[in-house]
Design an enzyme around this catalytic site. Structure first.
Site, PDB file in Angstrom:
ATOM      1  N   ARG A 132      73.517  39.530   4.499  1.00  0.00           N
ATOM      2  CA  ARG A 132      74.908  39.078   4.652  1.00  0.00           C
ATOM      3  C   ARG A 132      75.682  39.890   5.690  1.00  0.00           C
ATOM      4  NH1 ARG A 132      77.066  38.180  -1.377  1.00  0.00           N
ATOM      5  NH2 ARG A 132      78.952  37.496  -0.299  1.00  0.00           N
TER       6      ARG A 132
ATOM      7  N   HIS B 106      66.498  39.217   9.249  1.00  0.00           N
ATOM      8  CA  HIS B 106      67.771  39.916   9.040  1.00  0.00           C
ATOM      9  C   HIS B 106      67.701  41.417   9.275  1.00  0.00           C
ATOM     10  CE1 HIS B 106      69.466  36.190   7.736  1.00  0.00           C
ATOM     11  NE2 HIS B 106      68.487  36.027   6.877  1.00  0.00           N
TER      12      HIS B 106
ATOM     13  N   PRO C 291      73.563  47.444  -4.039  1.00  0.00           N
ATOM     14  CA  PRO C 291      73.257  48.586  -4.887  1.00  0.00           C
ATOM     15  C   PRO C 291      74.513  49.311  -5.346  1.00  0.00           C
ATOM     16  CG  PRO C 291      72.419  48.899  -2.635  1.00  0.00           C
ATOM     17  CD  PRO C 291      72.976  47.537  -2.712  1.00  0.00           C
ATOM     18  N   GLU C 292      74.522  49.711  -6.600  1.00  0.00           N
ATOM     19  CA  GLU C 292      75.577  50.569  -7.137  1.00  0.00           C
ATOM     20  C   GLU C 292      74.999  51.982  -7.260  1.00  0.00           C
ATOM     21  OE1 GLU C 292      77.613  48.741 -10.519  1.00  0.00           O
ATOM     22  OE2 GLU C 292      76.696  46.833 -10.016  1.00  0.00           O
TER      23      GLU C 292
END
Length: 273
Positions: A114, A92, A2-3
């Site tokens: 990740r 995850h 996300p930005e």
DNA sequence: GAACCCCTGGTT
DNA sequence: AACCAGGGGTTC
């Protein structure tokens, strides 16, 4: 990851849902990138009452009633999702925060494929130091002030400058490419070569783009979902990002894909000078 | 600056 | 099997 528009979307939802609530428990499913690590992380959060949840750059800033602070950086694949009672841990998921307030309980799940993201507990004083190192929030200064920040190292490429968090906070790869397309400026242009008019145009497009994307609750290009697990709607409004080889929406010329600063970069060789 | 690294998974 | 992915810190 996300930005700014995506983090802001999540931040608004979390602030609405969780301000005033208390952290009853923290269950760490996978320890590693939280700070302090492991049991100490759990201990420093358990029992704390949330004052409010803010955003600075791409950081989510949790402010507690006792004055302490926690940062959450989702990086590329992090998610913070409010789950219902049927929640079952997935591969995850890294932590579950159980919160309690006057109107009942809420479970917040932090997942991160990740595992680049982090959470960090710190004092108000230390938090301020970190936050002060960021450049200005692009939606809290004028377009001209923003444009004036795009002058400095003359040889620096405009795209690199836009993505530098100390120059302007919150812009990442998607919005850098999109803003430069809208402004008609190639991402490879050095700052020293831009005209005052071009810099102002870039600044205005950055602001318009971020506001518009926030309205659409962000861009879900890969992993991003908001705090309710929903995708953002801005993806279909992207004009160059992820469209390498496709026809330019304005002129039909194939969109080019190059690499700048290890990041995929997309532009129209005809519309962007 | 540029290159590499943290990590996993989806796509070609 | 190779390449790609929205971040950003560190190291030369």
């Amino acid at each position: 990851m996300p930005e700014l528009p995506e983090v802001e979307t999540i931040r608004r939802q979390l602030d609405d849902a969780l301000a005033g609530m208390r952290i009853e428990s923290v269950e760490l499913l996978k320890s590693g990138r939280e700070e302090p690590v492991g049991k100490e992380f759990v201990a420093c959060l358990t029992g704390k009452k949330i004052k409010n949840i803010e955003r600075r750059a791409k950081l989510i800033v949790w402010r507690f009633v006792d004055g302490s602070v926690m940062f959450t950086h989702l990086k590329m694949t992090g998610r913070l999702v409010l789950e219902d009672k049927r929640y079952k841990p997935r591969k995850h998921d890294r932590a579950v925060f159980k919160l309690k307030g006057k109107k009942g309980g809420k479970d917040l799940v932090w997942s991160d494929v990740r595992q680049f993201g982090f959470m960090k507990c710190l004092s108000a004083e230390d938090a301020k130091k970190v936050l002060d190192a960021y450049g200005p929030e692009p939606l809290e200064i004028s377009a001209q002030e923003l444009a004036d920040r795009l002058l400095k190292p003359k040889t620096r490429k405009i795209k690199v400058a836009l993505m530098d968090q100390a120059t302007i906070a919150g812009i990442g790869n998607i919005y850098a490419d999109e803003a430069l397309f809208r402004a008609g400026v190639r991402p490879t242009r050095p700052l020293g070569e831009l005209t005052a008019k071009e810099r102002l145009e870039i600044a205005q497009q950055v602001q318009a783009l971020l506001k518009l994307s926030i309205k659409h609750r962000g861009t879900s290009a890969n992993d991003y979902v908001d705090a309710s697990g929903k995708q953002g709607k801005f993806l279909k409004l992207l004009q160059v990002y992820g469209r390498g080889g496709e026809e330019c929406v304005k002129c039909g010329t194939p969109i080019k894909r190059i690499v700048i600063g290890q990041r995929g970069t997309h532009y129209c060789p005809k519309c962007q000078k």
